[in-house]
Design a protein around this motif. Structure first.
Motif, mmCIF file in Angstrom:
data_model
loop_
_atom_site.group_PDB
_atom_site.id
_atom_site.type_symbol
_atom_site.label_atom_id
_atom_site.label_comp_id
_atom_site.label_asym_id
_atom_site.label_seq_id
_atom_site.Cartn_x
_atom_site.Cartn_y
_atom_site.Cartn_z
ATOM 1 N N CYS A 9 0.845 -1.267 0.004
ATOM 2 C CA CYS A 9 -0.136 -0.014 0.189
ATOM 3 C C CYS A 9 0.772 1.214 0.099
ATOM 4 C CB CYS A 9 -0.876 0.178 1.228
ATOM 5 S SG CYS A 9 -0.130 0.273 2.861
ATOM 6 N N ASN A 10 0.401 2.244 -0.708
ATOM 7 C CA ASN A 10 1.157 3.562 -0.695
ATOM 8 C C ASN A 10 1.035 4.403 0.654
ATOM 9 O OD1 ASN A 10 1.800 3.113 -3.463
ATOM 10 N ND2 ASN A 10 0.363 4.483 -4.294
ATOM 11 N N LEU A 11 1.913 5.009 1.038
ATOM 12 C CA LEU A 11 1.798 5.813 2.316
ATOM 13 C C LEU A 11 0.457 6.270 2.617
ATOM 14 C CD1 LEU A 11 5.498 7.205 2.829
ATOM 15 C CD2 LEU A 11 4.336 5.522 4.249
ATOM 16 N N ASN A 12 0.077 7.133 1.695
ATOM 17 C CA ASN A 12 -1.259 7.577 1.808
ATOM 18 C C ASN A 12 -2.654 6.900 2.193
ATOM 19 O OD1 ASN A 12 -1.481 6.906 -0.644
ATOM 20 N ND2 ASN A 12 -2.742 8.561 -1.427
ATOM 21 N N ARG A 13 -2.407 5.691 1.817
ATOM 22 C CA ARG A 13 -3.805 4.684 2.372
ATOM 23 C C ARG A 13 -3.330 3.911 3.644
ATOM 24 N NH1 ARG A 13 -7.981 5.475 0.756
ATOM 25 N NH2 ARG A 13 -8.444 3.235 0.727
ATOM 26 N N LEU A 14 -2.180 4.042 4.022
ATOM 27 C CA LEU A 14 -1.880 3.294 5.339
ATOM 28 C C LEU A 14 -2.746 3.736 6.409
ATOM 29 C CD1 LEU A 14 0.208 1.396 6.745
ATOM 30 C CD2 LEU A 14 1.597 3.245 7.177
ATOM 31 N N PRO A 15 -3.006 4.623 6.543
ATOM 32 C CA PRO A 15 -4.149 4.985 7.808
ATOM 33 C C PRO A 15 -5.257 4.292 7.694
ATOM 34 C CG PRO A 15 -3.073 7.217 7.132
ATOM 35 C CD PRO A 15 -2.509 6.260 6.278
ATOM 36 N N SER A 16 -5.873 4.508 6.212
ATOM 37 C CA SER A 16 -7.093 3.454 6.195
ATOM 38 C C SER A 16 -6.962 2.284 6.263
ATOM 39 C CB SER A 16 -7.543 3.759 4.626
ATOM 40 O OG SER A 16 -8.055 5.263 4.632
ATOM 41 N N VAL A 17 -5.755 1.506 6.025
ATOM 42 C CA VAL A 17 -5.429 0.306 6.274
ATOM 43 C C VAL A 17 -5.545 -0.338 7.661
ATOM 44 C CG1 VAL A 17 -3.871 -1.801 5.947
ATOM 45 C CG2 VAL A 17 -4.505 -0.253 4.084
ATOM 46 N N LEU A 18 -4.745 0.518 8.482
ATOM 47 C CA LEU A 18 -4.728 0.440 9.951
ATOM 48 C C LEU A 18 -6.048 0.398 10.687
ATOM 49 C CD1 LEU A 18 -1.518 2.552 10.566
ATOM 50 C CD2 LEU A 18 -1.862 0.091 11.028
ATOM 51 N N ARG A 19 -7.019 1.272 10.088
ATOM 52 C CA ARG A 19 -8.200 1.505 10.740
ATOM 53 C C ARG A 19 -9.166 0.067 10.531
ATOM 54 N NH1 ARG A 19 -8.058 6.864 9.105
ATOM 55 N NH2 ARG A 19 -8.914 6.553 7.120
ATOM 56 N N ALA A 20 -8.924 -0.418 9.528
ATOM 57 C CA ALA A 20 -9.381 -1.733 8.966
ATOM 58 C C ALA A 20 -9.105 -2.875 10.086
ATOM 59 C CB ALA A 20 -9.676 -2.081 7.519
ATOM 60 N N LEU A 21 -8.074 -2.977 10.627
ATOM 61 C CA LEU A 21 -7.273 -4.124 11.346
ATOM 62 C C LEU A 21 -7.527 -4.124 12.567
ATOM 63 C CD1 LEU A 21 -4.000 -4.056 9.041
ATOM 64 C CD2 LEU A 21 -5.769 -5.715 9.044
ATOM 65 N N ASN A 22 -7.068 -5.244 13.228
ATOM 66 C CA ASN A 22 -7.279 -5.264 14.843
ATOM 67 C C ASN A 22 -5.716 -5.167 15.101
ATOM 68 O OD1 ASN A 22 -6.858 -6.221 17.521
ATOM 69 N ND2 ASN A 22 -8.301 -7.973 17.051
ATOM 70 N N PRO A 23 -5.456 -3.980 15.917
ATOM 71 C CA PRO A 23 -3.996 -3.666 16.112
ATOM 72 C C PRO A 23 -3.301 -5.033 16.852
ATOM 73 C CG PRO A 23 -5.494 -2.016 16.805
ATOM 74 C CD PRO A 23 -6.147 -3.133 16.470
ATOM 75 N N GLU A 24 -3.888 -5.765 17.441
ATOM 76 C CA GLU A 24 -3.424 -6.903 18.255
ATOM 77 C C GLU A 24 -2.757 -8.089 17.153
ATOM 78 O OE1 GLU A 24 -5.981 -8.452 21.422
ATOM 79 O OE2 GLU A 24 -5.975 -6.561 22.543
ATOM 80 N N LEU A 25 -3.458 -8.220 16.138
ATOM 81 C CA LEU A 25 -3.162 -9.044 15.078
ATOM 82 C C LEU A 25 -2.051 -8.606 14.115
ATOM 83 C CD1 LEU A 25 -6.676 -10.469 14.643
ATOM 84 C CD2 LEU A 25 -4.880 -11.747 15.869
ATOM 85 N N ILE A 26 -1.550 -7.200 14.083
ATOM 86 C CA ILE A 26 -0.320 -6.857 13.273
ATOM 87 C C ILE A 26 0.764 -7.368 13.842
ATOM 88 C CG2 ILE A 26 0.583 -4.801 12.264
ATOM 89 C CD1 ILE A 26 -2.209 -3.411 12.676
ATOM 90 N N GLU A 27 1.361 -8.323 13.163
ATOM 91 C CA GLU A 27 2.543 -8.671 13.622
ATOM 92 C C GLU A 27 3.669 -8.144 12.911
ATOM 93 O OE1 GLU A 27 1.701 -13.484 14.051
ATOM 94 O OE2 GLU A 27 2.441 -12.739 12.265
ATOM 95 N N GLY A 28 3.799 -7.404 11.758
ATOM 96 C CA GLY A 28 4.738 -6.675 11.228
ATOM 97 C C GLY A 28 4.443 -5.822 9.960
ATOM 98 N N VAL A 29 5.397 -4.867 10.026
ATOM 99 C CA VAL A 29 5.252 -4.287 8.670
ATOM 100 C C VAL A 29 6.456 -4.292 7.836
ATOM 101 C CG1 VAL A 29 6.181 -2.005 10.143
ATOM 102 C CG2 VAL A 29 4.942 -1.925 7.983
ATOM 103 N N TYR A 30 6.539 -4.442 6.372
ATOM 104 C CA TYR A 30 7.410 -4.776 5.534
ATOM 105 C C TYR A 30 7.510 -4.063 4.233
ATOM 106 C CZ TYR A 30 5.420 -8.508 3.120
ATOM 107 O OH TYR A 30 4.660 -9.500 2.352
ATOM 108 N N SER A 31 8.636 -4.076 3.683
ATOM 109 C CA SER A 31 8.701 -3.497 2.170
ATOM 110 C C SER A 31 9.771 -4.346 1.597
ATOM 111 C CB SER A 31 9.144 -2.066 2.150
ATOM 112 O OG SER A 31 8.691 -1.689 0.881
ATOM 113 N N HIS A 32 10.303 -3.787 0.433
ATOM 114 C CA HIS A 32 11.049 -4.741 -0.420
ATOM 115 C C HIS A 32 11.855 -3.841 -1.087
ATOM 116 C CE1 HIS A 32 12.634 -8.712 -1.890
ATOM 117 N NE2 HIS A 32 12.743 -8.184 -3.127
#
Length: 324
Positions: free
Chosen positions: A127-150
């Motif tokens: 996801c592009n940076l500007n979409r990250l806040p929307s992605v985070l709102r759709a997730l349960n924070p307790e289930l976010i294990e990592g953040v990564y890129s390539h």
């Protein structure tokens, strides 16, 4: 035996893994075993290094399921985001972590562990940076294990540094919502670059098998795979052709070996004389069994490709033998 023979030295793979582990210290080491461990056999490789690494990475859910069936218990991250409910259900059943790259995949995978993939310039998955806040709102924070890129060009210091800068913005945003996430941007190239690119851990694939990505030297990492073919016939040359080619010289004796382009070798790059046939190649002379690939970099250079493609091709129709 009619198949080609692929001999994988698991002792070498373990030494490569230990070399990675030594440099990382307490940082996390995810062993990449996608595409059947780059042709080396995912289940065997995973079992051989499970005590050394912190987890594994695969390309698709089926690969992760196969690891679980083989008895692998450490965390497994699936790189391809779930494309439907079936992927989510299988990931949940086999206790796999999924990749989230959009609001849609975040909603689809809202109740299972995930790593958020950020697009920092590769423009493949993330996801592009500007979409990250929307992605985070759709997730349960307790289930976010990592953040990564390539890193798309880890050999280019400026390009890699620019990606790292973007990634660290994303990392800060995710950490504000989820505690204890693992941030990772580097595969084998970033690992070799070292320093800030190590972050909380790395995902090493090609180095585990003894090869380095473009622009880097292998630096003591050793190849673990050799491929052999059996001789099926030796005959006196009677004129005419060599396989599907006119002979351009007068051969004396020719030997035929049971390996061809159907075994994953490139048709127009000879292993012996002229081009390969589907199931065989011809040499002017040879022993009972021929070593047809001992170094994927050398063969890849002749083929105009990279070791990754060679390794994932040449064991597809092969009898696998493991040295422990």
């Amino acid at each position: 035996m009619q198949k080609t023979l692929s001999v994988v030295d698991l002792r070498v793979i373990r030494k490569n893994a230990l070399k990675i582990r030594e440099k990382l210290g307490e940082k996390k080491f995810f062993a990449v075993v996608k595409a059947d461990a780059y042709g080396h056999g995912a289940a065997e490789v995973a079992r051989a290094v499970e005590d050394i690494c912190d987890g594994f990475c695969v390309a698709i859910t089926d690969e992760g399921a196969a690891l679980r069936i083989a008895g692998v218990v450490k965390p497994v991250l699936v790189f391809t985001p779930p494309l439907g409910v079936d992927d989510v259900l299988r990931a949940k059943y086999y206790n796999l972590s999924v990749t989230v790259n959009s609001v849609a995949t975040a909603r689809l995978a809202a109740d299972i562990p995930c790593h958020i993939k950020i697009n920092t310039g590769m423009n493949r998955t993330g996801c592009n940076l500007n979409r990250l806040p929307s992605v985070l709102r759709a997730l349960n924070p307790e289930l976010i294990e990592g953040v990564y890129s390539h890193l798309y060009a880890p050999q280019n210091a400026a390009a890699a540094r620019a990606q790292l800068k973007l990634f660290e913005i994303a990392e800060k945003t995710v950490r504000a919502k989820a505690c204890g996430v693992c941030a990772h941007i580097s595969a084998s190239g970033g690992f070799l670059r070292g320093g800030d690119f190590i972050k909380d851990g790395v995902r090493c694939g090609i180095l585990l098998y003894g090869y380095a990505p473009a622009g880097f030297g292998a630096g003591g990492f050793k190849p673990a795979l050799k491929v052999y073919a059996a001789k099926t016939q030796q005959t006196k040359f009677i004129g005419g052709g060599i396989g599907y080619n006119y002979a351009d010289k007068n051969y004396k004796n020719v030997s035929v070996y049971r390996a061809g382009y159907a075994d994953g070798f490139f048709r127009t790059v000879p292993l012996g004389e002229k081009t390969l046939c589907m199931d065989a190649f011809i040499r002017e002379r040879g022993g009972e069994k021929a070593l047809i690939m001992g170094n994927a970099d050398e063969y890849a250079k002749k083929c105009g490709t990279i070791s990754y493609e060679v390794l994932t091709n040449v064991t597809k129709r092969s009898e696998m033998v493991y040295v422990r």
